[in-house]
Design an enzyme around this catalytic site. Structure first.
Site, PDB file in Angstrom:
ATOM      1  CG  ASP A  29      -2.639   0.931   1.363  1.00  0.00           C
ATOM      2  OD1 ASP A  29      -2.339   2.257   0.107  1.00  0.00           O
ATOM      3  OD2 ASP A  29      -3.127   0.894   1.811  1.00  0.00           O
ATOM      4  CG  ASN A  62      -4.442  11.379  -5.377  1.00  0.00           C
ATOM      5  OD1 ASN A  62      -3.674  11.780  -6.132  1.00  0.00           O
ATOM      6  ND2 ASN A  62      -5.530  10.573  -4.960  1.00  0.00           N
ATOM      7  CG  ASP A  87      -4.167   9.450 -12.370  1.00  0.00           C
ATOM      8  OD1 ASP A  87      -4.456   8.752 -10.904  1.00  0.00           O
ATOM      9  OD2 ASP A  87      -5.208   9.649 -12.641  1.00  0.00           O
ATOM     10  CD  GLU A 109      -4.640   4.137  -1.360  1.00  0.00           C
ATOM     11  OE1 GLU A 109      -4.860   4.088  -0.052  1.00  0.00           O
ATOM     12  OE2 GLU A 109      -5.101   4.307  -2.210  1.00  0.00           O
TER      13      GLU A 109
END
Length: 485
Positions: free
Chosen positions: A327, A335, A344, A371
């Site tokens: 992860d 983000n 992205d 993620e």
């Protein structure tokens, strides 16, 4: 809106070049044949049999494939073209049989081989007329049949009726037809000056309409133009050969085979093209169903399917299977700080790091969701899986994410490793649960690290396997007959 369906494709340059070369060969061969056309030769029953069989098979295949195009598109053009080739498939065997006098065994048939000329005229006038009709219903707005089977029954029923009438009138001598072939096999003036030019005119008209209306804009029309050119050259050569079974007459039969085979080639090209297109589309659909579009890795569905398959294999072979779950650390904060576009790019960067370190074709890297990623490692011990996870962790941590303006960012990831030798299919879920628990343990340990299942899990697993083994041994010792068996 496209004028034609996907069944009709425009030829490539190489196909146009081949068609041009074949057209030149047909014209040159026909011109050379006219120089020696009137030299006499001998009748050949074997040639007639092979010729009749070839024409019938080629024409019936063309008719079937063109009818299939009509069923798929509803375009009356394809229905009329199918009728044209079916017309030849019906009349050609009768014409060849009259030439070889093989119908004399039937007492009701009164036609002679001289009447084969009339059957040839019906064949070579009907075919270009039907081709011309097919092209005339084409245009900027091709005519479509709303009820395809009703149109098919009406059109093809009428064709069979006309063909049946022509054959019956010829074979049973319903009408007194003038003789077009002399006893010495020479052509009469009526054939050379009236009916022959009529055949040439209809073939030339059909060729002109195919070129003007079709504009060679798809494979079928392009090869149909070659077919009509060969049919026109056949009519010219056979009429000016002067007699039946001359060199020119035999050469005209070869041109007839060329005319019959041209559209078959076009339809085969179309079918091959469609087959390749279907294969490409199926591959695209498979990729869409099994691949994550953003990362380029396998998706959750593909991971679940592969995991179940590998568990089954490991059960048969009694080998271990490992799973790494990872992860991206603090991805939500990443983000929020840098935007979803950069987020992205971060996910793509992590996926790239995974792909660079997956060296065996049996291993599978997948995006598990958001993620979170997973790596499936068949036939891999826990120690080796942990080493790979540590190597990937370092790769992610020390490989910067390059942005515009030479800006570099970095991220870390937490890893959980699990391994087992499965005994049942449900162990696939257990492997996922254990790897996920190890991942959460890595997050609890400060992130950017690799964690394995706790030792209590291994002890419990080992005790369970030992208990199963002991019970199996006890049952075998208690039942010697079964052991012997």
């Amino acid at each position: 809106m496209q004028k034609y369906s996907h069944l009709s494709t425009r030829p490539r340059k190489i196909q146009y070049a081949i068609l041009a070369l074949l057209a030149v060969l047909v014209l040159a061969g026909s011109g050379w044949t006219l120089l020696v056309a009137q030299e006499p030769s001998m009748p050949s029953a074997g040639f007639l049999g092979a010729y009749g069989t070839a024409v019938f098979l080629l024409e019936i295949i063309s008719a079937i494939l063109l009818f299939a195009h009509y069923r798929q598109t509803g375009l009356l053009t394809f229905a009329a073209l199918s009728m044209a080739y079916l017309w030849v498939a019906i009349l050609a065997p009768v014409q060849v049989s009259l030439l070889s006098d093989s119908l004399n065994l039937f007492s009701l048939i009164t036609a002679s081989n001289g009447d084969a000329a009339w059957m040839w005229i019906a064949w070579h006038i009907g075919f270009p007329i039907l081709v011309t009709a097919a092209m005339l219903v084409d245009g900027s707005h091709p005519i479509r049949a709303r009820h395809t089977w009703r149109w098919a029954i009406g059109l093809f029923g009428g064709l069979f009726a006309v063909a049946g009438f022509v054959m019956a009138a010829t074979l049973l001598s319903w009408f007194e037809l003038p003789s077009l072939i002399s006893q010495g096999r020479d052509f009469s003036d009526q054939l050379s000056l009236i009916y022959g030019p009529a055949v040439m005119f209809t073939c030339a008209l059909a060729l002109t309409v195919v070129v003007v209306k079709g504009k060679l804009e798809n494979s079928i029309y392009s090869w149909l133009a070659l077919a009509m050119l060969a049919a026109l050259c056949e009519a010219v050569v056979v009429i000016y050969s002067g007699a039946r079974f001359s060199y020119g007459w035999y050469a005209a039969r070869v041109l007839s085979v060329v005319s019959s085979s041209a559209v078959v080639i076009a339809l085969l090209i179309e079918n091959i093209h469609l087959q390749h297109k279907v294969v490409r589309q199926n591959m695209t659909l498979k990729r869409m169903a099994t691949m994550d579009e953003l990362s380029g890795l396998a998706n959750r569905r593909e991971l679940d399917q592969r995991l179940r398959a590998e568990v089954k294999r490991a059960m048969r072979e009694r080998t271990s299977i490992s799973l790494i779950m990872l992860d991206v650390d603090h991805f939500k904060k990443f983000n929020d700080n840098h935007g979803h576009v950069t987020g992205d790019l971060c996910l793509k960067h992590v996926a790239s790091c995974l792909q660079r370190n997956i060296l065996r074709h049996t291993d599978l890297a997948a995006r598990y969701g958001g993620e979170e990623f997973a790596i499936l490692l068949p036939n891999t011990e826990e120690e080796d899986a942990a080493d790979l996870a540590e190597h990937i962790r370092k790769t992610i941590a020390f490989s910067p994410i390059l942005l515009e303006g030479d800006t570099m960012l970095s991220v870390t990831a937490s890893f959980g490793v699990a391994c087992l030798i499965p005994n049942r299919l449900e162990d696939a879920s257990e492997l996922l649960t254990t790897a996920d628990a190890a991942l959460y343990a890595a997050k609890g340990a400060g992130r950017n690290c690799v964690q394995r299942p706790p030792q209590s899990w291994h002890a419990g697993r080992d005790n369970l396997e030992q208990t199963i083994s002991s019970n199996t041994h006890y049952l075998r010792e208690s039942h010697p007959a079964e052991k012997k068996a």
